[in-house]
Enzyme design. Structure first.
Site, short mmCIF file in Angstrom:
data_model
loop_
_atom_site.label_atom_id
_atom_site.label_comp_id
_atom_site.label_asym_id
_atom_site.label_seq_id
_atom_site.Cartn_x
_atom_site.Cartn_y
_atom_site.Cartn_z
N THR A 40 0.84 -1.21 0.00
CA THR A 40 0.00 0.00 0.00
C THR A 40 0.88 1.25 0.00
O THR A 40 0.44 2.31 -0.41
CB THR A 40 -0.95 0.04 1.23
OG1 THR A 40 -0.15 -0.08 2.42
CG2 THR A 40 -1.95 -1.09 1.18
N TYR A 143 -7.85 -7.24 14.89
CA TYR A 143 -6.93 -6.10 14.84
C TYR A 143 -6.68 -5.54 16.24
O TYR A 143 -5.53 -5.32 16.64
CB TYR A 143 -7.54 -5.01 13.93
CG TYR A 143 -6.76 -3.73 13.88
CD1 TYR A 143 -5.71 -3.59 12.98
CD2 TYR A 143 -7.06 -2.65 14.72
CE1 TYR A 143 -4.97 -2.41 12.93
CE2 TYR A 143 -6.33 -1.48 14.68
CZ TYR A 143 -5.29 -1.37 13.77
OH TYR A 143 -4.56 -0.21 13.73
N LYS A 147 -3.15 -5.57 18.28
CA LYS A 147 -2.50 -4.33 18.72
C LYS A 147 -2.31 -4.35 20.24
O LYS A 147 -1.29 -3.86 20.74
CB LYS A 147 -3.32 -3.11 18.29
CG LYS A 147 -3.18 -2.78 16.81
CD LYS A 147 -1.80 -2.19 16.49
CE LYS A 147 -1.62 -1.88 15.01
NZ LYS A 147 -0.30 -1.29 14.69
N ASN A 172 -8.23 8.24 15.53
CA ASN A 172 -8.45 8.16 14.08
C ASN A 172 -7.59 9.17 13.33
O ASN A 172 -7.87 10.36 13.37
CB ASN A 172 -9.94 8.32 13.77
CG ASN A 172 -10.72 7.09 14.16
OD1 ASN A 172 -10.81 6.73 15.33
ND2 ASN A 172 -11.25 6.40 13.18
N ARG A 268 -21.70 -1.03 10.68
CA ARG A 268 -20.64 -2.03 10.62
C ARG A 268 -20.74 -2.95 11.83
O ARG A 268 -20.81 -2.45 12.95
CB ARG A 268 -19.31 -1.28 10.71
CG ARG A 268 -18.28 -1.78 9.81
CD ARG A 268 -17.04 -0.97 10.05
NE ARG A 268 -16.76 -0.12 8.91
CZ ARG A 268 -15.70 0.66 8.85
NH1 ARG A 268 -14.87 0.76 9.87
NH2 ARG A 268 -15.47 1.37 7.77
N GLY A 270 -19.87 -4.83 14.99
CA GLY A 270 -18.79 -4.66 15.97
C GLY A 270 -18.22 -3.25 16.03
O GLY A 270 -17.18 -3.02 16.63
#
Ligand code: UD1
Length: 303
Positions: A40, A143, A147, A172, A268, A270
């Site tokens: 990416t 994820y 983490k 974010n 979404r 969760g």
């Protein structure tokens, strides 16, 4: 570490969104290496005088070569998408947890400080906001679990081996060079939709909140973490303020002077409903102060 100049630094994921901004800040005064598989990340972002180690962060031999003789590692390489981690939990574990462990282990051998890009996803749904570093951790995605593992290993390596580690729990992050695809952050998705006068897709009722922090403030936090004496700990990196996703959609539409309508699509599974950082610890111990407001950051992106 007293100052950041003339230092041999490795940035994993250095061609990526956050890593490349960090590389730009480091290059003038330091000897910078980048490890990136360019999946990416983009090569053309890298300044010429950077040494590139091309390949996967899971490749232990490559990590070993890239870390030979370094004083400092910024570990930003990751699988960043929460939904993608839900589809491929083992992949997320290998990239986000296992590879971090091998970087810490290598750092122990060469005695390099490690600044880890951690995430507020490790908290899961908060009992209250703002979220403090010591609050409960019940991540709701692979994820978040990975983490949390990486972040815990960073502390453990400090406790057990005296390795200098700092974990930065990003909220974010948005800003220039953030990818525009279904797996990238909501700010880049909304900006693309607003610019194209396409519907802005708010998932769920839009009441969910986020603390949006500009990438330049994330760079600031990393540079402070590189030289602080307050190692062996984790720090939230946010602004201390939050907006709802519905408010974000309106703000993007106004800032872009767009005719897009705001539509609601399925929530979404969760999804975390509230998120806002308590930034008292990083402010006090590292001297961090967020400089870019969301409205200025968005206006800048549209310029
Ligand atoms: C993001 C990061 C993650 C980080 C976490 C910390 C990305 C891709 N993910 O996850 O690495 O650890 O913050 O909180 O940057 N939404 C819409 N419409 C869209 C897209 C998203 O309404 O078209 C909503 C989502 O349902 C969610 C919110 O916007 O409620 C934020 O989504 P997203 O930008 O993907 O970030 P996080 O899931 O918070």
């Amino acid at each position: 570490m007293q100052q950041l100049s003339g230092t041999s630094v490795l940035v994993t994921g250095g061609a990526g969104f956050i890593g490349s901004h960090l590389v730009d800040a480091l290059v003038p005064e330091n000897d910078v290496r980048v490890l990136d598989d360019f999946s990416t990340g983009r090569r053309e972002r890298l300044p010429e005088d950077v040494t590139v180690y091309e390949g996967d962060v899971r490749d232990a031999g490559l990590v070993e070569r890239a870390m030979e003789g370094v004083d400092l590692v910024f570990h930003t390489a990751a699988l960043i998408s929460v939904p993608e981690s839900t589809k491929h939990p083992e992949r997320s574990h290998d990239i986000n947890a296992r590879a971090t462990l091998s970087i810490l282990e290598r750092a122990r051998r060469v005695d390099a400080r490690v600044v880890l890009s951690s995430s507020c996803a490790l908290y899961g749904p908060p009992e209250s906001t703002p979220i403090h570093e010591s609050d409960a951790k019940s991540p709701t995605s692979p994820y978040g679990v990975d983490k949390l593992t990486a972040d815990t290993y960073a502390r453990l390596y400090n406790d057990l081996y005296g390795l200098e580690t700092v974990a930065l729990r990003y909220f974010n992050v948005y800003g220039p060079r953030q990818a525009e695809n279904p797996y990238s952050g909501v700010v880049s998705t909304f900006l693309r939709q607003a610019r194209a006068d396409e519907p802005i897709t708010v998932e769920g009722d839009g009441a969910q909140t986020r603390d949006f922090v500009h990438v330049s403030d994330v760079v600031q936090a990393n540079l402070l973490a590189a030289t602080t004496d307050a190692v062996g700990d984790a720090y939230n990196v946010g602004t201390g303020s939050s907006v709802s996703i519905e408010e974000l959609a309106r703000l993007v539409r106004t800032t872009a002077d767009s005719g897009s309508e705001i539509v609601h699509v399925d929530a979404r599974p969760g999804d975390v409903d509230r998120s806002r950082a308590d930034i008292g610890r990083i402010r006090e111990r590292l001297g961090y102060e967020p400089r870019v407001s969301l409205s200025d950051g968005l206006a800048d992106l549209l310029r």
